[in-house]
Scaffold this motif. Structure first.
Motif, PDB file in Angstrom:
ATOM      1  N   ALA A   9       0.839  -1.200   0.000  1.00 55.67           N
ATOM      2  CA  ALA A   9       0.000   0.000   0.000  1.00 55.67           C
ATOM      3  C   ALA A   9       0.871   1.245   0.000  1.00 55.67           C
ATOM      4  O   ALA A   9       1.981   1.249   0.528  1.00 55.67           O
ATOM      5  N   VAL A  10       0.326   2.312  -0.584  1.00 51.22           N
ATOM      6  CA  VAL A  10       0.913   3.643  -0.503  1.00 51.22           C
ATOM      7  C   VAL A  10      -0.099   4.559   0.155  1.00 51.22           C
ATOM      8  O   VAL A  10      -1.276   4.571  -0.221  1.00 51.22           O
ATOM      9  N   VAL A  11       0.338   5.314   1.162  1.00 53.99           N
ATOM     10  CA  VAL A  11      -0.522   6.280   1.843  1.00 53.99           C
ATOM     11  C   VAL A  11       0.119   7.650   1.701  1.00 53.99           C
ATOM     12  O   VAL A  11       1.200   7.898   2.239  1.00 53.99           O
ATOM     13  N   ARG A  80      -1.257  -2.547  -4.338  1.00 52.63           N
ATOM     14  CA  ARG A  80      -2.653  -2.805  -4.681  1.00 52.63           C
ATOM     15  C   ARG A  80      -3.581  -1.801  -3.998  1.00 52.63           C
ATOM     16  O   ARG A  80      -4.772  -1.752  -4.298  1.00 52.63           O
ATOM     17  N   ILE A  81      -3.027  -1.027  -3.065  1.00 52.25           N
ATOM     18  CA  ILE A  81      -3.825  -0.072  -2.294  1.00 52.25           C
ATOM     19  C   ILE A  81      -3.183   1.297  -2.373  1.00 52.25           C
ATOM     20  O   ILE A  81      -1.963   1.444  -2.201  1.00 52.25           O
ATOM     21  N   LEU A  82      -4.005   2.316  -2.644  1.00 54.32           N
ATOM     22  CA  LEU A  82      -3.582   3.718  -2.547  1.00 54.32           C
ATOM     23  C   LEU A  82      -4.592   4.451  -1.689  1.00 54.32           C
ATOM     24  O   LEU A  82      -5.794   4.394  -1.956  1.00 54.32           O
ATOM     25  N   ALA A 131      -2.865   3.690 -10.475  1.00 58.53           N
ATOM     26  CA  ALA A 131      -3.754   2.823 -11.251  1.00 58.53           C
ATOM     27  C   ALA A 131      -3.020   2.206 -12.435  1.00 58.53           C
ATOM     28  O   ALA A 131      -3.221   1.031 -12.762  1.00 58.53           O
ATOM     29  N   ALA A 132      -2.157   2.979 -13.087  1.00 56.89           N
ATOM     30  CA  ALA A 132      -1.383   2.448 -14.210  1.00 56.89           C
ATOM     31  C   ALA A 132      -0.516   1.278 -13.750  1.00 56.89           C
ATOM     32  O   ALA A 132      -0.363   0.272 -14.467  1.00 56.89           O
ATOM     33  N   ALA A 147      -7.475  -1.163  -4.953  1.00 58.44           N
ATOM     34  CA  ALA A 147      -8.485  -0.327  -4.311  1.00 58.44           C
ATOM     35  C   ALA A 147      -7.867   1.015  -3.949  1.00 58.44           C
ATOM     36  O   ALA A 147      -6.746   1.073  -3.420  1.00 58.44           O
ATOM     37  N   ILE A 148      -8.598   2.073  -4.246  1.00 59.92           N
ATOM     38  CA  ILE A 148      -8.130   3.441  -4.003  1.00 59.92           C
ATOM     39  C   ILE A 148      -9.132   4.147  -3.103  1.00 59.92           C
ATOM     40  O   ILE A 148     -10.348   4.076  -3.327  1.00 59.92           O
TER      41      ILE A 148
END
Length: 260
Positions: A9-11, A80-82, A131-132, A147-148
C-alpha cells in the motif's frame, strides 16, 4: 480484498493525522506500507514504528511522485492499495473590504491555485500513476486488482466563509470519484472517497481548548471531534469490501457546517 503481507500500500500524507492512522491500521493487518509525505522527520518515525518505508514526496510534482512510486515498488512490489490523505487548506474571502481603511482585496489566484494543485490535482496525479501500475497486476478474487481511497471533506458539500479554494478542491475530489471508478471498473480497480468532518488532527493541534470544545459541541452526535482511527477503520472497510465502489461517504457525526 484480503489484507495480509502479500499486499503493498501507498498512503499519501501518511506522516500524521488521518494518513498516519491509516498507515498504522494497514500495517497492523500485515500490509507493506509506504508513506508519501514532505514531513521527513515525522514520516520516518511513523515508518519505523510500523516497519514501513518513508518516501519524501511532493504530490504537486510528476518527478517527485514518480520517484516515490519507484522507490516504494522496489522495496514492496507494486501496490494494490492507494490511500490519498495529502492535503492543505487556507481561509480567504473571495473579495473583502478592510475594516480599518476600507481597502478592497480579492483572493490571490496563486493562493487559490496552490490549494487546487495539492488537494485536487495532486490526488489525481497519484491515482493515475498508481492505477497504471495496478493494471500490471494479476487479478485477485472477483477480478480485483486494486483499491483506491481518497480524502475529500464535508466542505465539499457545505463549505464555510473563506473556503472557496478548499471547497472547490474537495468538491473536485468528490466529483471525480465516480468517473474514475467507471474508468477503472473494467480493470478491477475500485475507487471510493471519504468526506471527514471535524477531526482531531495536527491541523487543530494549535487551537485553544475552548475552540476545540466549541467545535466538538457543534457535532450532533457524538459531541466530540472525530478520531483519526475512525477514518482509518472506514478506509479499511472500503478496501476490504469488494462491493464498495464509486461512493462518497461523509464521516462527520451528522454535522452540517454553518456559514462560519
Amino acid at each position: 480484498m484480503k489484507l495480509d503481507d502479500s499486499i503493498a500500500a501507498v498512503v499519501t500524507g501518511g506522516a500524521s493525522g488521518l494518513g498516519a492512522a491509516t498507515a498504522r491500521a494497514l500495517a497492523a493487518r500485515g500490509v507493506k506500507v509506504a508513506i508519501f509525505d514532505l514531513q521527513k522527520e515525522k514520516g520516518e518515525a511513523v515508518a519505523a514504528e510500523i516497519g514501513g518505508l518513508f518516501c519524501e514526496v511532493n504530490v504537486t510534482s510528476d518527478e517527485s511522485v514518480d520517484a516515490g512510486f519507484a522507490r516504494a515498488r522496489a522495496a514492496h512490489g507494486q501496490e494494490r492499495i492507494l490511500v490519498n490523505c495529502a492535503g492543505t487548506g487556507n481561509a480567504v474571502k473571495t473579495a473583502s473590504r478592510s475594516k480599518e481603511d476600507g481597502t478592497i482585496r480579492h483572493f490571490p489566484l496563486e493562493a487559490f491555485n496552490w490549494v487546487i494543485q495539492i488537494n485536487l490535482v495532486g490526488t489525481f496525479r497519484c491515482i493515475a500513476k498508481s492505477a497504471a501500475g495496478m493494471l500490471t497486476l494479476d487479478p485477485l478474487e472477483d477480478g480485483e486488482r486494486g483499491a483506491i481511497v481518497n480524502t475529500a471533506s464535508v466542505a465539499a458539500e457545505d463549505g464555510q466563509i473563506g473556503q472557496a479554494a478548499y471547497s472547490a478542491s474537495k468538491g473536485g475530489v468528490v466529483g471525480m470519484t465516480l468517473p474514475i471508478a467507471r474508468d477503472l471498473m473494467g480493470e478491477g480497480i475500485r475507487v471510493n472517497t471519504i468526506l471527514p468532518g471535524i477531526f482531531d488532527t495536527p491541523l487543530l493541534a494549535a487551537a485553544p481548548p475552548n475552540v476545540k470544545e466549541a467545535l466538538a459541541a457543534s457535532v450532533p452526535f457524538p459531541k466530540r471531534l472525530g478520531r483519526p482511527e475512525e477514518y482509518a477503520r472506514l478506509a479499511l472497510c472500503m478496501i476490504e469490501t469488494g462491493y464498495f465502489n464509486g461512493e462518497d461517504v461523509r464521516l462527520d457525526g451528522g454535522i452540517r457546517m454553518a456559514p462560519r
